[in-house]
Design a protein around this motif. Structure first.
Motif, PDB file in Angstrom:
ATOM      1  N   LEU A 127      76.041  -2.664 -44.352  1.00 60.06           N
ATOM      2  CA  LEU A 127      76.734  -3.942 -44.083  1.00 60.06           C
ATOM      3  C   LEU A 127      76.720  -4.659 -45.272  1.00 60.06           C
ATOM      4  CD1 LEU A 127      77.812  -5.954 -42.258  1.00 60.06           C
ATOM      5  CD2 LEU A 127      75.429  -6.648 -41.669  1.00 60.06           C
ATOM      6  N   LEU A 128      75.622  -4.658 -46.187  1.00 58.17           N
ATOM      7  CA  LEU A 128      75.378  -5.289 -47.285  1.00 58.17           C
ATOM      8  C   LEU A 128      76.574  -4.997 -48.315  1.00 58.17           C
ATOM      9  CD1 LEU A 128      71.334  -6.027 -47.752  1.00 58.17           C
ATOM     10  CD2 LEU A 128      73.238  -7.623 -47.653  1.00 58.17           C
ATOM     11  N   THR A 129      76.510  -3.586 -48.364  1.00 61.30           N
ATOM     12  CA  THR A 129      77.603  -3.026 -49.286  1.00 61.30           C
ATOM     13  C   THR A 129      78.814  -3.604 -48.940  1.00 61.30           C
ATOM     14  OG1 THR A 129      76.292  -1.096 -49.563  1.00 61.30           O
ATOM     15  CG2 THR A 129      78.461  -0.821 -50.150  1.00 61.30           C
ATOM     16  N   ALA A 130      79.233  -3.670 -47.823  1.00 57.30           N
ATOM     17  CA  ALA A 130      80.734  -3.965 -47.389  1.00 57.30           C
ATOM     18  C   ALA A 130      80.790  -5.575 -47.874  1.00 57.30           C
ATOM     19  CB  ALA A 130      80.718  -3.700 -45.598  1.00 57.30           C
ATOM     20  N   VAL A 131      79.691  -6.200 -47.612  1.00 60.74           N
ATOM     21  CA  VAL A 131      79.860  -7.761 -48.038  1.00 60.74           C
ATOM     22  C   VAL A 131      80.001  -7.822 -49.417  1.00 60.74           C
ATOM     23  CG1 VAL A 131      78.604  -9.845 -47.765  1.00 60.74           C
ATOM     24  CG2 VAL A 131      78.650  -8.615 -45.939  1.00 60.74           C
ATOM     25  N   PHE A 132      78.990  -7.301 -50.346  1.00 60.86           N
ATOM     26  CA  PHE A 132      79.090  -7.449 -51.825  1.00 60.86           C
ATOM     27  C   PHE A 132      80.055  -6.634 -52.304  1.00 60.86           C
ATOM     28  CE2 PHE A 132      75.147  -9.438 -50.602  1.00 60.86           C
ATOM     29  CZ  PHE A 132      74.793 -10.400 -51.588  1.00 60.86           C
ATOM     30  N   ALA A 133      80.596  -5.470 -51.789  1.00 56.75           N
ATOM     31  CA  ALA A 133      81.585  -4.656 -52.429  1.00 56.75           C
ATOM     32  C   ALA A 133      82.552  -4.202 -51.516  1.00 56.75           C
ATOM     33  CB  ALA A 133      80.932  -3.522 -53.095  1.00 56.75           C
ATOM     34  N   PRO A 134      83.418  -5.151 -50.979  1.00 58.61           N
ATOM     35  CA  PRO A 134      84.374  -5.001 -50.026  1.00 58.61           C
ATOM     36  C   PRO A 134      85.471  -3.822 -50.444  1.00 58.61           C
ATOM     37  CG  PRO A 134      84.704  -6.921 -50.797  1.00 58.61           C
ATOM     38  CD  PRO A 134      83.616  -6.520 -51.430  1.00 58.61           C
TER      39      PRO A 134
ATOM     40  N   VAL B 202      83.030   8.055 -50.160  1.00 60.72           N
ATOM     41  CA  VAL B 202      82.017   8.557 -51.238  1.00 60.72           C
ATOM     42  C   VAL B 202      81.381   7.609 -51.795  1.00 60.72           C
ATOM     43  CG1 VAL B 202      81.578  10.288 -53.003  1.00 60.72           C
ATOM     44  CG2 VAL B 202      83.041  10.894 -51.390  1.00 60.72           C
ATOM     45  N   LYS B 203      82.047   6.709 -52.386  1.00 63.04           N
ATOM     46  CA  LYS B 203      81.678   5.459 -53.305  1.00 63.04           C
ATOM     47  C   LYS B 203      80.738   4.665 -52.518  1.00 63.04           C
ATOM     48  CE  LYS B 203      83.585   3.575 -56.982  1.00 63.04           C
ATOM     49  NZ  LYS B 203      84.767   2.594 -57.549  1.00 63.04           N
ATOM     50  N   PHE B 204      81.312   4.239 -50.896  1.00 61.55           N
ATOM     51  CA  PHE B 204      80.543   3.197 -50.236  1.00 61.55           C
ATOM     52  C   PHE B 204      79.155   3.941 -49.782  1.00 61.55           C
ATOM     53  CE2 PHE B 204      79.981   1.693 -45.888  1.00 61.55           C
ATOM     54  CZ  PHE B 204      79.642   0.289 -46.159  1.00 61.55           C
ATOM     55  N   ALA B 205      79.231   5.388 -49.386  1.00 59.57           N
ATOM     56  CA  ALA B 205      77.936   5.765 -48.921  1.00 59.57           C
ATOM     57  C   ALA B 205      77.137   6.046 -49.987  1.00 59.57           C
ATOM     58  CB  ALA B 205      78.541   7.197 -48.268  1.00 59.57           C
ATOM     59  N   LEU B 206      77.464   6.465 -51.472  1.00 61.92           N
ATOM     60  CA  LEU B 206      76.462   6.239 -52.200  1.00 61.92           C
ATOM     61  C   LEU B 206      76.059   4.952 -52.666  1.00 61.92           C
ATOM     62  CD1 LEU B 206      75.550   8.064 -54.787  1.00 61.92           C
ATOM     63  CD2 LEU B 206      77.391   7.531 -56.132  1.00 61.92           C
ATOM     64  N   THR B 207      76.746   4.007 -52.624  1.00 61.09           N
ATOM     65  CA  THR B 207      76.097   2.710 -53.035  1.00 61.09           C
ATOM     66  C   THR B 207      75.351   2.237 -51.824  1.00 61.09           C
ATOM     67  OG1 THR B 207      78.332   2.014 -53.813  1.00 61.09           O
ATOM     68  CG2 THR B 207      76.902   0.474 -53.026  1.00 61.09           C
TER      69      THR B 207
END
Length: 164
Positions: free
Chosen positions: A97-104, A111-116
């Protein structure tokens, strides 16, 4: 002097990271995963809390005994530690959720989303540790001891250079 040394090492750190990791998905994931707790560090460790605590502690030291000051520091450290531990645990659980908010923009790349998100779980305890370090630095500052708190970013930069 220590701040300048830290800034120079920060530049070296960025050059080393760029050299070894380039401008790929891994570097993007790391920078976002490190930016989130680093952003919150500014709020918790170096923001209103720090600016309010040092003058209060300095004033408290003048009017109370050493044991009273110790009790205050212990109480504040315990409260701050518990709040930050809770925030850290929630953030580690809610890393996607934080990744989605800070790096939509990463939502389009699984792959990049999961790695982040995975890296965020690794880097987020930094917020807890650096905030407690800043708290200890604030205590030292209230006793007119400035060198050690000014040197702590040097240690972070050296650790990151060594890890790279």
């Amino acid at each position: 002097m220590m701040t300048m040394f830290s800034r120079v090492l920060g530049l070296v750190r960025d050059m080393v990271i760029a050299r070894y990791f380039g401008a790929g998905a891994g570097a993007d994931a790391f920078f976002v995963a490190f930016k989130i707790p680093n952003f919150l560090r500014r709020l918790f460790a170096e923001g209103a809390f720090s600016q309010a605590f040092v003058p209060v502690l300095s004033s408290y030291r003048e009017k109370h005994t050493v044991s009273d000051v110790k009790r205050l520091v212990d109480a504040v450290a315990g409260s701050l530690g518990l709040v930050l531990l809770g925030i850290t645990l929630v953030a580690m659980i809610g890393a996607p959720l934080l990744t989605a908010v800070f790096a939509p923009g990463f939502l389009d790349n699984d792959v990049k989303f999961a790695l982040t998100s995975d890296m965020l779980r690794i880097t987020f305890p930094y917020l807890l540790m650096i905030s407690l370090t800043a708290f200890a630095g604030g205590i030292l500052n209230s006793y007119d001891r400035f060198a050690v708190p000014a040197f702590t970013p040097v240690l972070l930069n050296l650790a990151m250079i060594g890890a790279a």
